[in-house]
Design an enzyme around this catalytic site. Sequence first.
Site, PDB file in Angstrom:
ATOM      1  N   ASP A 270      13.651 -32.720 -16.194  1.00 62.91           N
ATOM      2  CA  ASP A 270      14.921 -32.709 -16.917  1.00 62.91           C
ATOM      3  C   ASP A 270      14.808 -33.800 -18.037  1.00 62.91           C
ATOM      4  O   ASP A 270      15.001 -34.671 -17.857  1.00 62.91           O
ATOM      5  CB  ASP A 270      16.216 -32.786 -16.100  1.00 62.91           C
ATOM      6  CG  ASP A 270      17.595 -32.655 -16.886  1.00 62.91           C
ATOM      7  OD1 ASP A 270      17.549 -32.488 -18.027  1.00 62.91           O
ATOM      8  OD2 ASP A 270      18.524 -33.131 -16.293  1.00 62.91           O
ATOM      9  N   HIS A 342      29.637 -38.823 -20.621  1.00 67.89           N
ATOM     10  CA  HIS A 342      29.254 -38.357 -19.509  1.00 67.89           C
ATOM     11  C   HIS A 342      28.863 -39.799 -18.667  1.00 67.89           C
ATOM     12  O   HIS A 342      29.127 -40.584 -19.080  1.00 67.89           O
ATOM     13  CB  HIS A 342      28.033 -37.258 -19.920  1.00 67.89           C
ATOM     14  CG  HIS A 342      27.030 -37.740 -20.795  1.00 67.89           C
ATOM     15  ND1 HIS A 342      25.677 -38.529 -20.110  1.00 67.89           N
ATOM     16  CD2 HIS A 342      26.825 -37.499 -22.202  1.00 67.89           C
ATOM     17  CE1 HIS A 342      24.907 -38.729 -21.068  1.00 67.89           C
ATOM     18  NE2 HIS A 342      25.662 -38.314 -22.404  1.00 67.89           N
ATOM     19  N   HIS A 346      21.883 -38.500 -12.693  1.00 61.52           N
ATOM     20  CA  HIS A 346      22.229 -37.319 -11.448  1.00 61.52           C
ATOM     21  C   HIS A 346      20.795 -37.135 -10.713  1.00 61.52           C
ATOM     22  O   HIS A 346      19.948 -37.597 -11.204  1.00 61.52           O
ATOM     23  CB  HIS A 346      22.667 -35.818 -12.016  1.00 61.52           C
ATOM     24  CG  HIS A 346      21.785 -35.344 -12.914  1.00 61.52           C
ATOM     25  ND1 HIS A 346      20.890 -34.549 -12.490  1.00 61.52           N
ATOM     26  CD2 HIS A 346      21.796 -35.209 -14.263  1.00 61.52           C
ATOM     27  CE1 HIS A 346      20.296 -34.223 -13.572  1.00 61.52           C
ATOM     28  NE2 HIS A 346      20.739 -34.466 -14.645  1.00 61.52           N
ATOM     29  N   HIS A 353      20.869 -30.388 -11.368  1.00 63.29           N
ATOM     30  CA  HIS A 353      22.071 -31.438 -10.607  1.00 63.29           C
ATOM     31  C   HIS A 353      21.739 -31.426  -9.161  1.00 63.29           C
ATOM     32  O   HIS A 353      22.554 -30.393  -8.624  1.00 63.29           O
ATOM     33  CB  HIS A 353      23.328 -30.951 -11.208  1.00 63.29           C
ATOM     34  CG  HIS A 353      23.627 -31.332 -12.643  1.00 63.29           C
ATOM     35  ND1 HIS A 353      24.554 -31.626 -13.432  1.00 63.29           N
ATOM     36  CD2 HIS A 353      22.461 -31.749 -13.682  1.00 63.29           C
ATOM     37  CE1 HIS A 353      24.539 -31.776 -14.771  1.00 63.29           C
ATOM     38  NE2 HIS A 353      23.245 -31.973 -14.743  1.00 63.29           N
ATOM     39  N   TYR A 376      27.326 -40.146 -29.358  1.00 64.65           N
ATOM     40  CA  TYR A 376      27.648 -38.884 -30.060  1.00 64.65           C
ATOM     41  C   TYR A 376      28.800 -39.312 -30.892  1.00 64.65           C
ATOM     42  O   TYR A 376      29.811 -39.413 -30.694  1.00 64.65           O
ATOM     43  CB  TYR A 376      28.095 -37.667 -29.020  1.00 64.65           C
ATOM     44  CG  TYR A 376      27.348 -37.393 -27.666  1.00 64.65           C
ATOM     45  CD1 TYR A 376      26.110 -36.657 -27.961  1.00 64.65           C
ATOM     46  CD2 TYR A 376      27.620 -38.342 -26.551  1.00 64.65           C
ATOM     47  CE1 TYR A 376      25.285 -36.676 -26.962  1.00 64.65           C
ATOM     48  CE2 TYR A 376      26.757 -38.343 -25.468  1.00 64.65           C
ATOM     49  CZ  TYR A 376      25.432 -37.539 -25.739  1.00 64.65           C
ATOM     50  OH  TYR A 376      24.586 -37.247 -24.719  1.00 64.65           O
ATOM     51  N   GLU A 387      16.454 -38.574 -22.208  1.00 63.33           N
ATOM     52  CA  GLU A 387      16.501 -38.669 -20.666  1.00 63.33           C
ATOM     53  C   GLU A 387      15.075 -38.430 -20.115  1.00 63.33           C
ATOM     54  O   GLU A 387      14.314 -37.738 -20.637  1.00 63.33           O
ATOM     55  CB  GLU A 387      17.137 -37.105 -20.340  1.00 63.33           C
ATOM     56  CG  GLU A 387      17.187 -36.985 -18.943  1.00 63.33           C
ATOM     57  CD  GLU A 387      18.005 -35.661 -18.825  1.00 63.33           C
ATOM     58  OE1 GLU A 387      18.213 -34.786 -19.581  1.00 63.33           O
ATOM     59  OE2 GLU A 387      18.611 -35.431 -17.656  1.00 63.33           O
TER      60      GLU A 387
HETATM   61  N1  GLY Z   1      19.979 -31.318 -18.468  1.00 62.56           N
HETATM   62  C1  GLY Z   1      21.417 -31.130 -18.278  1.00 62.56           C
HETATM   63  C2  GLY Z   1      22.411 -32.159 -17.538  1.00 62.56           C
HETATM   64  O1  GLY Z   1      21.908 -32.902 -16.982  1.00 62.56           O
HETATM   65  O2  GLY Z   1      23.319 -31.889 -17.713  1.00 62.56           O
HETATM   66 MN    MN Z   2      20.136 -34.342 -16.973  1.00 63.34          MN
END
Ligand code: GLY
Ligand code: MN
Length: 417
Positions: A270, A342, A346, A353, A376, A387
């Site tokens: 991710d 956010h 995770h 997730h 943002y 990320e």
């Molecule tokens: N890759 C999308 C998220 O972590 O929400």
């Molecule tokens: Mn993610």
Amino acid sequence: MKETYQLRRSTLLDGKQGPCMVFIFSGSAPMRSADESYPFSVDRNFYYLTGIDRENMILMLYKDFSGNVTETLFIEPYDEVMAKWVGGRMRAAEATEISGVQSVRDIGSFEDALNSIIERNRGLGKLHVYLDLWRYHKDQADTPAHKLAKRIRTEYPAVEIDEIFGELAAMRAVKSEDEIALMRKAQEATRIAVEAMMRHAYPGVNESELEGAFDFSLMKQGVREHAFHSIVAGGGHATTLHYNKNNSIVEDGQMVLIDLGSAVDHYCSDISRTFPVNGKFTDRQKEIYNAVLEAQKLVIRTAKPGMTLRQLNDLVVEYYESRLDDLGLRKDGKGVRDYYYHSVSHQLGLDCHDVCTERERELKPGMVITVEPGLYIEDEAIGVRIENDVMITEDGCIDLSSDILRTVEEIEALMAK
Ligand code: GLY
Ligand code: MN
């Protein structure tokens, strides 16, 4: 690998007194039209315990009053006509070979098998039936496990129904070396495809063309699985966290935020990166980008066992708070949460997730988490997210995504070629 699945099943039963049963369903794909279904995605707990990626199977584990364990897989019978149309169903021998489950029976005999074990245990003490009754959303429709729980509660009120999701989640959260090796493969495939996408970028490109460049590179590598629907967001679209229309032109001077990842044997990567579509960051883009990068480095430096996801996120908020003035963002009564809405991490694994993503759970060695701060700024049409995926070790973490280029200099150098 079958030894791995056998070990996971016996670990699951270890702490349980007989008599008890565990049922895990592989799931099935919902129909989409008369003769087409949506893509099948195997129940991850079933896969974790069997290694089998097929529809309409049930794993039954039974520990009797004396502690003897029987494992049974219920599967659909082989069908010659289906084999000619869509390929053959798995035969019993193959199911045993992959999973190590010795007894494989026709799924049509499932109800009788269940009833006969329940009857056999009448008067022998409380029989526990463990099911995965977790709902990802409160409105989620009943799964086969919920339906079975309802039936048992109605027909056999003396049987105790217990939830097993938490135990499976705790097991799945800590990855083995084999699992990490698959996650590293997913990282590498994603790295190659992200670089292909950056090389392909030019002012005026459609977001979908960039998505295509990513997908084409993955397919060239023989990797067909995405961890989730790719996000390719040009300019202001990047301020929508899960933008995934991916169908607008990216203009000269804008950045593109990508959030995507391949998966290998369902083990996910991710990754988010943000890059200028023309290959050169403006001073303002660089300023915002580097603030996000510093926040990410801070979390990667700090993450270690015993910390919680909430604490990691607090670090990011605190860091942004210290930068709000010099970034020129403390205006119109706005605070950090207006620009960063956010959380930073995770869990990652068989799901993007993944299980155990609760904010207060302490990290342990072997867990894999994302580190994905962002900023943002709607009125500047700028959204940046960076990320990486890290594995928690005894005293810190290892960055599994360290080969995926990330700094302003690295990105500009690649895009200049
Ligand atoms: N890759 C999308 C998220 O972590 O929400
Ligand atoms: Mn993610």
